[in-house]
Design an enzyme around this catalytic site. Sequence first.
Site, PDB file in Angstrom:
ATOM      1  N   ASP A  22      42.550  -8.002 -78.707  1.00  0.00           N
ATOM      2  CA  ASP A  22      41.743  -6.839 -78.313  1.00  0.00           C
ATOM      3  C   ASP A  22      41.567  -5.956 -79.549  1.00  0.00           C
ATOM      4  OD1 ASP A  22      40.446  -4.937 -76.720  1.00  0.00           O
ATOM      5  OD2 ASP A  22      42.106  -4.709 -75.312  1.00  0.00           O
TER       6      ASP A  22
ATOM      7  N   CYS B 113      37.904  -7.382 -66.003  1.00  0.00           N
ATOM      8  CA  CYS B 113      39.158  -6.631 -65.951  1.00  0.00           C
ATOM      9  C   CYS B 113      38.967  -5.210 -65.412  1.00  0.00           C
ATOM     10  CB  CYS B 113      39.758  -6.554 -67.348  1.00  0.00           C
ATOM     11  SG  CYS B 113      41.509  -6.139 -67.311  1.00  0.00           S
TER      12      CYS B 113
HETATM   13  O1  LIG Z   1      41.031  -1.250 -69.345  1.00  0.00           O
HETATM   14  C1  LIG Z   1      41.903  -0.396 -69.466  1.00  0.00           C
HETATM   15  O2  LIG Z   1      41.722   0.762 -69.071  1.00  0.00           O
HETATM   16  C2  LIG Z   1      43.209  -0.731 -70.118  1.00  0.00           C
HETATM   17  C3  LIG Z   1      44.113   0.285 -70.361  1.00  0.00           C
HETATM   18  C4  LIG Z   1      45.346   0.026 -70.926  1.00  0.00           C
HETATM   19  C5  LIG Z   1      45.698  -1.263 -71.267  1.00  0.00           C
HETATM   20  C6  LIG Z   1      44.803  -2.317 -71.024  1.00  0.00           C
HETATM   21  C7  LIG Z   1      43.557  -2.064 -70.462  1.00  0.00           C
HETATM   22  N1  LIG Z   1      42.633  -3.083 -70.268  1.00  0.00           N
HETATM   23  C8  LIG Z   1      42.944  -4.430 -70.553  1.00  0.00           C
HETATM   24  C9  LIG Z   1      41.816  -5.387 -70.647  1.00  0.00           C
HETATM   25  O3  LIG Z   1      42.048  -6.582 -70.500  1.00  0.00           O
HETATM   26  C10 LIG Z   1      40.430  -4.933 -71.029  1.00  0.00           C
HETATM   27  O4  LIG Z   1      39.517  -5.780 -70.425  1.00  0.00           O
HETATM   28  C11 LIG Z   1      40.323  -5.053 -72.554  1.00  0.00           C
HETATM   29  O5  LIG Z   1      41.109  -4.063 -73.140  1.00  0.00           O
HETATM   30  C12 LIG Z   1      38.856  -4.913 -73.033  1.00  0.00           C
HETATM   31  O6  LIG Z   1      38.325  -3.680 -72.644  1.00  0.00           O
HETATM   32  P1  LIG Z   1      36.815  -3.306 -73.044  1.00  0.00           P
HETATM   33  O7  LIG Z   1      36.753  -3.137 -74.528  1.00  0.00           O
HETATM   34  O8  LIG Z   1      36.537  -2.049 -72.303  1.00  0.00           O
HETATM   35  O9  LIG Z   1      35.953  -4.434 -72.558  1.00  0.00           O
END
Ligand SMILES: O=C(O)c1ccccc1NCC(=O)[C@H](O)[C@H](O)COP(=O)(O)O
Length: 207
Positions: free
Chosen positions: A129, A9
């Site tokens: 999440d 992502c």
């Molecule tokens: O990734 C971002 O910056 C984000 C910001 C606002 C809403 C959603 C966002 N990401 C969505 C995703 O699917 C991410 O992969 C998910 O939140 C997991 O993130 P991480 O903990 O950094 O792997």
Amino acid sequence: MPGVHVKICGLRTATEAAACAELGASAIGLNFVPGSVRRIAPDLAREIARAVRATGARTEIVGVVADLSLAEMRALMTEAELDCLQLHGAEPPSLLEPLLPRAYKAVRIGSEDDVALARSYPGAHLLVDAKVDGMLGGSGVAFDWDLVRDLANERKLTLAGGLRPDNVAAAVAALQPFCVDVASGVESEPGVKDLAAVRAFIDAARS
Ligand SMILES: O=C(O)c1ccccc1NCC(=O)[C@H](O)[C@H](O)COP(=O)(O)O
């Protein structure tokens, strides 16, 4: 595609996104959420979507959005040539319904109440999440996977939040989710993917 699905992502370049597709990503996420370091414009998203499709890989193009109207979401899907949407804001279940099956809700989990909220959304697919104050996603923080153990048997569940190459195999073993999702855990700096880490993540998830 063998084993668990993997979504990478927050891609911001066509080169990185095509490489993720060639490494075997089941889906890539393109971020349209204001304030995110991973946010891109719809015209860049369309360029990325076309580059991914040109690889011939069957990688789904997911748009990550928060608190858009139904009309805005439909227009974005068309403009950016997205396959589906991940709703990351405070959208009510009624807003998801008309977009099914080309959308699913992301719910931030910190308690059993949040799990109940997740169950209130229609559709086969859910993303769970971490619940971190002031962050809609991309926090890099893991949550208590035990909270979603039953949900993983009830829905096509995408597990997100603090996953990395060194903990994703344990997550898959613990929950056997439909999909695992990562943003910050495979980056060399915020918003920049490390393709060696992407490869390690995909290999570990499917090991
Ligand atoms: O990734 C971002 O910056 C984000 C910001 C606002 C809403 C959603 C966002 N990401 C969505 C995703 O699917 C991410 O992969 C998910 O939140 C997991 O993130 P991480 O903990 O950094 O792997």
